[in-house]
Design a protein around this motif. Structure first.
Motif, PDB file in Angstrom:
ATOM      1  N   LEU A   2       0.873  -1.184   0.000  1.00 56.13           N
ATOM      2  CA  LEU A   2       0.000   0.000   0.000  1.00 56.13           C
ATOM      3  C   LEU A   2       0.898   1.219   0.000  1.00 56.13           C
ATOM      4  CD1 LEU A   2      -2.554  -0.964   2.860  1.00 56.13           C
ATOM      5  CD2 LEU A   2      -2.769  -1.397   0.397  1.00 56.13           C
ATOM      6  N   ARG A   3       0.703   2.103  -0.957  1.00 56.13           N
ATOM      7  CA  ARG A   3       1.545   3.302  -1.012  1.00 56.13           C
ATOM      8  C   ARG A   3       0.771   4.466  -0.382  1.00 56.13           C
ATOM      9  NH1 ARG A   3       6.419   4.308  -3.023  1.00 56.13           N
ATOM     10  NH2 ARG A   3       6.570   2.252  -3.959  1.00 56.13           N
ATOM     11  N   ALA A  22       5.854   3.132   1.301  1.00 52.01           N
ATOM     12  CA  ALA A  22       5.175   1.881   0.932  1.00 52.01           C
ATOM     13  C   ALA A  22       5.158   0.967   2.147  1.00 52.01           C
ATOM     14  CB  ALA A  22       5.917   1.220  -0.224  1.00 52.01           C
ATOM     15  N   VAL A  23       3.980   0.491   2.535  1.00 54.64           N
ATOM     16  CA  VAL A  23       3.868  -0.477   3.638  1.00 54.64           C
ATOM     17  C   VAL A  23       3.302  -1.770   3.057  1.00 54.64           C
ATOM     18  CG1 VAL A  23       3.575   1.317   5.392  1.00 54.64           C
ATOM     19  CG2 VAL A  23       1.545   0.333   4.306  1.00 54.64           C
ATOM     20  N   GLN A  24       3.586  -2.869   3.769  1.00 53.65           N
ATOM     21  CA  GLN A  24       3.099  -4.177   3.316  1.00 53.65           C
ATOM     22  C   GLN A  24       1.897  -4.555   4.162  1.00 53.65           C
ATOM     23  OE1 GLN A  24       4.382  -5.964   0.762  1.00 53.65           O
ATOM     24  NE2 GLN A  24       5.833  -4.287   0.396  1.00 53.65           N
ATOM     25  N   ASN A  68       5.866  -1.670   8.306  1.00 60.33           N
ATOM     26  CA  ASN A  68       6.968  -0.878   7.765  1.00 60.33           C
ATOM     27  C   ASN A  68       8.228  -1.602   8.241  1.00 60.33           C
ATOM     28  OD1 ASN A  68       8.436   1.308   6.634  1.00 60.33           O
ATOM     29  ND2 ASN A  68       8.628   2.235   8.662  1.00 60.33           N
ATOM     30  N   GLY A  69       8.813  -2.429   7.396  1.00 60.08           N
ATOM     31  CA  GLY A  69       9.918  -3.298   7.830  1.00 60.08           C
ATOM     32  C   GLY A  69       9.406  -4.273   8.871  1.00 60.08           C
TER      33      GLY A  69
END
Ligand code: COA
Length: 193
Positions: free
Chosen positions: A14-15, A21-23, A79-80
């Motif tokens: 998701l941007r 950008a996060v997953q 985020n990471g």
């Protein structure tokens, strides 16, 4: 479409508005430590409005040990190695409210104001449609104006407001607000008669 095929899309990037950008992906059993860290990062006043004692590691560990995505689907944004947001779809598998899903959302304080809540709730709305749910609801206490605004932007509207109806974890009384969203299209409504 089913829940399983809707979840095939994840992990999904998701941007956010600022380009980050996060997953996004559903909760997994090994997430308990990161999930607990997410809750203890929330400001203490916000914890008063959460129905479970999420700062206790055992509460979060038990959730992670008994994942049933058809009942409770926490969609996490990463985020990471850090969970920065969670939006949960709660479903009743029988009874009067079996066609209604309930949505809640929380965003890490350092990741607010970038459109993350809006993006996560949007994903959950798509998943709810894929599950053939007909309506979504979200519950608030009267002071959660920011959160109600997020849901309003997605199309939810206020269904009811009960003055001084609920109590937070410190027994302070607040208004109860129920917002809702119809997921049926006009064509589907027409076919129901
Ligand atoms: C409410 C919450 C989820 C918002 O997360 P967020 O990622 O910052 O929200 P977004 O960036 O997607 O916000 C989208 C829009 O909603 C509105 N909004 C969000 N937070 C707001 C606030 N605190 N006050 C006023 N408006 C707000 C804004 O219009 C915003 O758009 P803008 O930034 O262009 O003005 C977050 O503050 C949070 O976790 N709060 C505590 C938990 C909570 O109240 N959850 C709801 C219970 S279901």
């Amino acid at each position: 479409m089913s829940l399983e095929s809707a979840l095939d899309e994840y992990p999904k990037e998701l941007r956010l508005r600022d380009g980050l950008a996060v997953q996004a992906r559903p909760l997994e059993p090994d997430d308990h430590a990161a999930f607990h860290r997410f809750f203890i990062a929330l400001p203490p006043p916000e914890l008063l409005y959460i129905k479970h004692r999420v700062t206790e590691p055992d509460v979060v560990r038990t959730w992670c040990e008994s994942i049933d995505l058809g009942r409770n689907l926490p969609l996490l944004a990463w985020n990471g190695e850090t969970i920065v947001g969670v939006c949960t779809l709660h479903q009743n598998l029988g009874g009067w409210k079996r066609h209604i899903g309930r949505v809640s959302v929380h965003v890490h304080p350092q990741f607010r104001g970038r459109g993350l809540a809006q993006a996560l709730v949007g994903e959950i709305v798509d998943i709810a449609r894929a599950c053939s749910l007909e309506k979504l609801e979200a519950e608030f206490i009267g002071t959660q104006d920011g959160a109600m605004k997020v849901f309003g932007l997605i199309g939810f509207s206020e269904l009811t407001r009960l003055p001084a109806y609920v109590k937070d974890m410190q027994a302070i009384t607040h208004d109860y607000v129920l917002m809702g969203l119809d997921l049926l299209t006009d064509d589907e409504f027409a076919g129901m008669g």
